[in-house]
Structure formats: C-alpha cells, structure tokens
Design a protein around this motif. Structure first.
Motif, PDB file in Angstrom:
ATOM      1  N   ARG A  70       0.839  -1.212   0.000  1.00  6.08           N
ATOM      2  CA  ARG A  70       0.000   0.000   0.000  1.00  6.08           C
ATOM      3  C   ARG A  70       0.862   1.245   0.000  1.00  6.08           C
ATOM      4  O   ARG A  70       0.457   2.305  -0.441  1.00  6.08           O
ATOM      5  CB  ARG A  70      -0.939   0.018   1.212  1.00  6.08           C
ATOM      6  CG  ARG A  70      -1.949  -1.111   1.223  1.00  6.08           C
ATOM      7  CD  ARG A  70      -2.807  -1.120  -0.016  1.00  6.08           C
ATOM      8  NE  ARG A  70      -3.653   0.054  -0.086  1.00  6.08           N
ATOM      9  CZ  ARG A  70      -4.968   0.044   0.110  1.00  6.08           C
ATOM     10  NH1 ARG A  70      -5.587  -1.081   0.375  1.00  6.08           N
ATOM     11  NH2 ARG A  70      -5.660   1.149   0.032  1.00  6.08           N
ATOM     12  N   GLY A  71       2.094   1.089   0.493  1.00  2.00           N
ATOM     13  CA  GLY A  71       3.029   2.213   0.480  1.00  2.00           C
ATOM     14  C   GLY A  71       3.851   2.246  -0.812  1.00  2.00           C
ATOM     15  O   GLY A  71       4.834   2.968  -0.897  1.00  2.00           O
ATOM     16  N   GLY A  72       3.504   1.405  -1.774  1.00  2.00           N
ATOM     17  CA  GLY A  72       4.205   1.434  -3.065  1.00  2.00           C
ATOM     18  C   GLY A  72       5.155   0.270  -3.276  1.00  2.00           C
ATOM     19  O   GLY A  72       5.767   0.145  -4.342  1.00  2.00           O
ATOM     20  N   GLY A  73       5.312  -0.610  -2.260  1.00  2.76           N
ATOM     21  CA  GLY A  73       6.218  -1.751  -2.409  1.00  2.76           C
ATOM     22  C   GLY A  73       5.688  -2.747  -3.430  1.00  2.76           C
ATOM     23  O   GLY A  73       4.478  -2.843  -3.638  1.00  2.76           O
ATOM     24  N   LYS A  74       6.590  -3.460  -4.073  1.00  5.58           N
ATOM     25  CA  LYS A  74       6.141  -4.391  -5.121  1.00  5.58           C
ATOM     26  C   LYS A  74       6.352  -5.846  -4.746  1.00  5.58           C
ATOM     27  O   LYS A  74       6.063  -6.750  -5.519  1.00  5.58           O
ATOM     28  CB  LYS A  74       6.890  -4.081  -6.416  1.00  5.58           C
ATOM     29  CG  LYS A  74       6.578  -2.680  -6.941  1.00  5.58           C
ATOM     30  CD  LYS A  74       6.969  -2.520  -8.384  1.00  5.58           C
ATOM     31  CE  LYS A  74       6.006  -3.281  -9.284  1.00  5.58           C
ATOM     32  NZ  LYS A  74       6.392  -3.203 -10.698  1.00  5.58           N
ATOM     33  N   ARG A  75       6.868  -6.092  -3.545  1.00  4.39           N
ATOM     34  CA  ARG A  75       7.214  -7.477  -3.235  1.00  4.39           C
ATOM     35  C   ARG A  75       5.977  -8.352  -3.038  1.00  4.39           C
ATOM     36  O   ARG A  75       4.956  -7.913  -2.542  1.00  4.39           O
ATOM     37  CB  ARG A  75       8.110  -7.523  -1.994  1.00  4.39           C
ATOM     38  CG  ARG A  75       9.461  -6.888  -2.292  1.00  4.39           C
ATOM     39  CD  ARG A  75      10.461  -7.208  -1.234  1.00  4.39           C
ATOM     40  NE  ARG A  75      10.031  -6.741   0.082  1.00  4.39           N
ATOM     41  CZ  ARG A  75      10.621  -7.096   1.202  1.00  4.39           C
ATOM     42  NH1 ARG A  75      11.673  -7.907   1.182  1.00  4.39           N
ATOM     43  NH2 ARG A  75      10.203  -6.622   2.360  1.00  4.39           N
ATOM     44  N   ARG A  76       6.100  -9.587  -3.456  1.00  2.00           N
ATOM     45  CA  ARG A  76       5.061 -10.600  -3.254  1.00  2.00           C
ATOM     46  C   ARG A  76       5.743 -11.943  -3.285  1.00  2.00           C
ATOM     47  O   ARG A  76       6.848 -12.072  -3.817  1.00  2.00           O
ATOM     48  CB  ARG A  76       3.946 -10.495  -4.284  1.00  2.00           C
ATOM     49  CG  ARG A  76       4.369 -10.621  -5.737  1.00  2.00           C
ATOM     50  CD  ARG A  76       4.600  -9.243  -6.345  1.00  2.00           C
ATOM     51  NE  ARG A  76       4.358  -9.233  -7.778  1.00  2.00           N
ATOM     52  CZ  ARG A  76       4.957  -8.405  -8.611  1.00  2.00           C
ATOM     53  NH1 ARG A  76       5.871  -7.562  -8.182  1.00  2.00           N
ATOM     54  NH2 ARG A  76       4.650  -8.421  -9.888  1.00  2.00           N
ATOM     55  N   LEU A  77       5.051 -12.943  -2.712  1.00  5.41           N
ATOM     56  CA  LEU A  77       5.632 -14.285  -2.616  1.00  5.41           C
ATOM     57  C   LEU A  77       4.881 -15.217  -3.558  1.00  5.41           C
ATOM     58  O   LEU A  77       3.653 -15.195  -3.596  1.00  5.41           O
ATOM     59  CB  LEU A  77       5.505 -14.779  -1.163  1.00  5.41           C
ATOM     60  CG  LEU A  77       5.933 -16.217  -0.857  1.00  5.41           C
ATOM     61  CD1 LEU A  77       7.421 -16.426  -1.158  1.00  5.41           C
ATOM     62  CD2 LEU A  77       5.658 -16.549   0.616  1.00  5.41           C
ATOM     63  N   LEU A  78       5.624 -16.011  -4.314  1.00  8.60           N
ATOM     64  CA  LEU A  78       4.985 -17.023  -5.168  1.00  8.60           C
ATOM     65  C   LEU A  78       5.466 -18.405  -4.747  1.00  8.60           C
ATOM     66  O   LEU A  78       6.645 -18.735  -4.864  1.00  8.60           O
ATOM     67  CB  LEU A  78       5.328 -16.786  -6.644  1.00  8.60           C
ATOM     68  CG  LEU A  78       4.795 -17.850  -7.610  1.00  8.60           C
ATOM     69  CD1 LEU A  78       3.287 -18.021  -7.482  1.00  8.60           C
ATOM     70  CD2 LEU A  78       5.152 -17.500  -9.053  1.00  8.60           C
ATOM     71  N   ILE A  79       4.524 -19.186  -4.214  1.00  9.33           N
ATOM     72  CA  ILE A  79       4.828 -20.562  -3.803  1.00  9.33           C
ATOM     73  C   ILE A  79       4.377 -21.467  -4.942  1.00  9.33           C
ATOM     74  O   ILE A  79       3.177 -21.533  -5.249  1.00  9.33           O
ATOM     75  CB  ILE A  79       4.077 -20.934  -2.505  1.00  9.33           C
ATOM     76  CG1 ILE A  79       4.376 -19.916  -1.404  1.00  9.33           C
ATOM     77  CG2 ILE A  79       4.436 -22.350  -2.066  1.00  9.33           C
ATOM     78  CD1 ILE A  79       3.388 -19.959  -0.244  1.00  9.33           C
ATOM     79  N   LEU A  80       5.327 -22.115  -5.571  1.00 13.20           N
ATOM     80  CA  LEU A  80       5.011 -22.936  -6.748  1.00 13.20           C
ATOM     81  C   LEU A  80       5.144 -24.403  -6.353  1.00 13.20           C
ATOM     82  O   LEU A  80       6.168 -24.804  -5.794  1.00 13.20           O
ATOM     83  CB  LEU A  80       6.023 -22.505  -7.806  1.00 13.20           C
ATOM     84  CG  LEU A  80       5.998 -23.048  -9.212  1.00 13.20           C
ATOM     85  CD1 LEU A  80       6.703 -22.037 -10.123  1.00 13.20           C
ATOM     86  CD2 LEU A  80       6.690 -24.371  -9.281  1.00 13.20           C
ATOM     87  N   LEU A  81       4.084 -25.174  -6.617  1.00 12.43           N
ATOM     88  CA  LEU A  81       4.086 -26.587  -6.210  1.00 12.43           C
ATOM     89  C   LEU A  81       4.069 -27.503  -7.422  1.00 12.43           C
ATOM     90  O   LEU A  81       3.211 -27.354  -8.305  1.00 12.43           O
ATOM     91  CB  LEU A  81       2.872 -26.891  -5.336  1.00 12.43           C
ATOM     92  CG  LEU A  81       2.737 -26.093  -4.044  1.00 12.43           C
ATOM     93  CD1 LEU A  81       1.388 -26.376  -3.389  1.00 12.43           C
ATOM     94  CD2 LEU A  81       3.871 -26.413  -3.073  1.00 12.43           C
ATOM     95  N   GLY A 134       2.117  -7.402  -2.621  1.00 13.44           N
ATOM     96  CA  GLY A 134       1.544  -7.504  -1.279  1.00 13.44           C
ATOM     97  C   GLY A 134       0.823  -8.805  -1.004  1.00 13.44           C
ATOM     98  O   GLY A 134       0.379  -9.035   0.119  1.00 13.44           O
ATOM     99  N   THR A 135       0.687  -9.668  -2.006  1.00 15.91           N
ATOM    100  CA  THR A 135      -0.071 -10.911  -1.790  1.00 15.91           C
ATOM    101  C   THR A 135       0.848 -12.132  -1.877  1.00 15.91           C
ATOM    102  O   THR A 135       2.014 -12.021  -2.236  1.00 15.91           O
ATOM    103  CB  THR A 135      -1.205 -11.078  -2.821  1.00 15.91           C
ATOM    104  OG1 THR A 135      -0.607 -11.212  -4.121  1.00 15.91           O
ATOM    105  CG2 THR A 135      -2.155  -9.898  -2.810  1.00 15.91           C
ATOM    106  N   ILE A 136       0.262 -13.288  -1.533  1.00 15.90           N
ATOM    107  CA  ILE A 136       0.971 -14.560  -1.675  1.00 15.90           C
ATOM    108  C   ILE A 136       0.242 -15.378  -2.733  1.00 15.90           C
ATOM    109  O   ILE A 136      -0.965 -15.603  -2.624  1.00 15.90           O
ATOM    110  CB  ILE A 136       0.989 -15.341  -0.343  1.00 15.90           C
ATOM    111  CG1 ILE A 136       1.753 -14.554   0.732  1.00 15.90           C
ATOM    112  CG2 ILE A 136       1.626 -16.720  -0.534  1.00 15.90           C
ATOM    113  CD1 ILE A 136       1.816 -15.256   2.086  1.00 15.90           C
ATOM    114  N   GLY A 137       0.966 -15.792  -3.751  1.00 18.06           N
ATOM    115  CA  GLY A 137       0.380 -16.643  -4.787  1.00 18.06           C
ATOM    116  C   GLY A 137       0.792 -18.090  -4.561  1.00 18.06           C
ATOM    117  O   GLY A 137       1.893 -18.360  -4.093  1.00 18.06           O
ATOM    118  N   ILE A 138      -0.144 -18.999  -4.853  1.00 19.74           N
ATOM    119  CA  ILE A 138       0.211 -20.428  -4.829  1.00 19.74           C
ATOM    120  C   ILE A 138      -0.107 -20.985  -6.205  1.00 19.74           C
ATOM    121  O   ILE A 138      -1.220 -20.805  -6.700  1.00 19.74           O
ATOM    122  CB  ILE A 138      -0.594 -21.211  -3.770  1.00 19.74           C
ATOM    123  CG1 ILE A 138      -0.432 -20.580  -2.383  1.00 19.74           C
ATOM    124  CG2 ILE A 138      -0.141 -22.676  -3.752  1.00 19.74           C
ATOM    125  CD1 ILE A 138      -1.216 -21.312  -1.293  1.00 19.74           C
TER     126      ILE A 138
END
Ligand code: ADP
Length: 290
Positions: A70-81, A134-138
């Motif tokens: 929300r502050g402009g950051g672009k990081r997100r996590l992608l968990i790939l299975l 900001g989200t986590i993808g699986i």
C-alpha cells in the motif's frame, strides 16, 4: 512477542529448512528418500502443533507485506508446487491456508492448456496468474509442466522444449527483479506411496472423482518423469528462484517442511509498514472534534 517458556530448557537449535532442502549444484534427486524425516518433530501430533503455531506470525508478516504494497512496495511471494499425481499438492495448499490470511492468498491451478492458450507463448497463461504486490500466490502446477509432461510425452519437438529452460530462467529473473520472491517446491513421493494412494482413491467411492485413469499412464513413465524433473531442477534452481525438494511420503512431515519454508522466507523478506503519511496528532484532534 513470544512468551518466555516456564522451564529453562534451551530451545532446539534451529535448522534452516531452506538450506536443508535447496537444490544446489551437487543435488542428486535419486538420493532423496521420500519417507525420511529430515528435520523437526518426529511425530505427527507435534508436527501439526508446530504448523498451527506458525499461524499468528505468518498472518502478521502477511499483513506487513500487504501494508508495504500500500506504500508502493512491489514485493510478493509465489509458492510454486510441482509433484507427481497424489504427491499432495492439494493437502499442501490446505496447510499454507491454515497458517495464513485467506484474503491475501491467490491460488492458481494449471491443467492441460486450452486450444486458445496453446496458440500463445507457454508463459503467457502463467503471467496472467502471477500474484499482485503484497499478496501470496500459490501455483498448483506451473510453467514447469512445459518441460515435464511436455518433454516426457513429446508434446512439442525436443528443440522446442530444450530452449525453454533458459527462457524460464530469464523470465523468472525478470519477475524476481520486479519484486516476486519465488519458492519453488517439488513434493517428492515414492512410486510405492503413489500406488497406495491411488488404490486408496479407488477403494472409496467418494474419492473416485480424484482418480484419473491417465494417472496410471503417467505412473508407467515414472523414470522418464524423474529424469525430466532432475533436469528441470538442475537447470532452473537459480539464486533468484531456487528449487526445494520436500520428502512427501509422510503428509504431516511434508506440511511441517513446507510451512517452515514459507515462514523462513517471509521472515527473511521482513516486510515493513510504510511510513505514516499524515500528521497523527492533527488527525487525532480532528477525529475527536468530529
Ligand atoms: P491434478 O492432477 O493436479 O489434480 P488435473 O487432474 O487437472 O489436476 O491434471 C492436470 C493435468 O494437466 C496433469 O496431467 C498435467 O500434466 C497436465 N498439464 C498441466 N500443464 C500442462 C501443459 N503445459 N501441457 C500439457 N499438460 C499439462
């Protein structure tokens, strides 16, 4: 903050599950024992308790990740299975769901591509499902199917799939530079365990929907699939997007290892709340006067 324990027992030395499971240059897939307990609790009850205990911390890290975006950051996590049929991708997703905030999770499943998808570059449909900042993808299966099943079943000529490893590495690098943190996990089961799980599905009418006769055809090509996995893991475990192999014959151990990987990764990401963008005292006064 964690409560101080009442007894003076020293906590067990923490192993880094990422260090333990990471595919490096010396990695040998044929040496992985799918039943082995490689770290952590040796029994199911304790393992599941430790999975549950991660919930608060992971939820907090997830909230910080979202706030950072929300502050402009672009990081997100992608968990790939990835994993053979019955390797437990669905169960693994439930374990991640158990420790995280559902609102911040984006789950995508990749089956055989449609006709329309086949007309496009193989990474196109994957790109549509990448997690937003900001989200986590699986990902339940992924672009790696394009060098796994596609290679084993000769769905495109060898010169076509051969160049995909480099393409995948370059594409993952591009997205890693854009803020995606990759956690690529292979759930590794033994062929004996798969046989039991397939038979268990057949034994229960309520589980028949999970069974595909085609699963047996893939099973007959087990060695070819393992070779395709070996090459994909060796060529595409990079600094910017490493692979991890999770021994997965014991479901509770699989869940413990996976949730530790997720927690370790989020801790290292250490997402930060954005700086407050308003004058707190002035706002307090306004609220009070309103
Ligand atoms: P699951 O087996 O994961 O529960 P499905 O029954 O929908 O899910 O199976 C997905 C199938 O789609 C698998 O057999 C997998 O190999 C296949 N698949 C996924 N991606 C591709 C691809 N790019 N090309 C061909 N087949 C694919």
């Amino acid at each position: 903050m964690a409560k101080k324990s009442k007894n003076n027992k020293k906590p067990a030395a923490k192993v880094s599950v990422r260090d333990l499971l990471r595919v490096g240059p010396e990695f040998d897939l044929s040496a992985v024992d799918a039943r082995r307990i490689v770290a952590g609790p040796k029994d199911k009850v304790q393992a599941l308790a430790e999975v549950g205990a991660l919930e608060g911390e992971v939820g907090d890290l997830q909230e910080r990740l979202y706030a950072e975006s929300r502050g402009g950051g672009k990081r997100r996590l992608l968990i790939l299975l990835q994993g053979m049929d019955t390797s437990g991708k669905g169960g693994a997703i439930k374990a991640i769901d158990r420790i995280s905030e559902p609102l911040g999770l984006r789950i995508a499943q990749f089956g055989a591509p449609t006709k329309a998808e086949l007309k496009k570059h193989f990474l196109w449909r994957i790109e549509q499902k990448l997690p937003t900042p900001g989200t986590i993808g699986i990902f339940d299966r992924s672009h790696y199917e394009d060098v796994l099943v596609v290679r084993v079943r000769n769905l495109v000529p060898p010169e076509e799939w051969e160049k995909r490893y480099d393409e995948i590495n370059a594409w993952e690098k591009k997205w890693a530079d854009d803020g995606i943190v990759f956690l690529k996990c292979m759930l590794f089961i033994s062929p004996e365990e798969q046989k039991e799980r397939l038979l268990a599905r057949l034994a229960e009418p309520d589980k028949h929907w999970k069974y595909r006769p085609g699963d047996v055809d893939d099973r007959l090509l087990w060695n070819d699939f393992m070779e395709a996995y070996r090459v994909a893991l060796a060529r595409c475990s990079t600094d910017h997007a490493p692979w991890y192999v999770i021994p997965a014959d014991r479901k509770w151990h699989r869940d413990w290892l996976l949730t530790q990987l997720v927690a370790e990764t989020l801790r290292e990401m250490n997402p930060q709340y954005p700086p407050t963008a308003f004058d707190v005292a002035a706002e307090k006064a306004r609220v009070q006067a309103s």
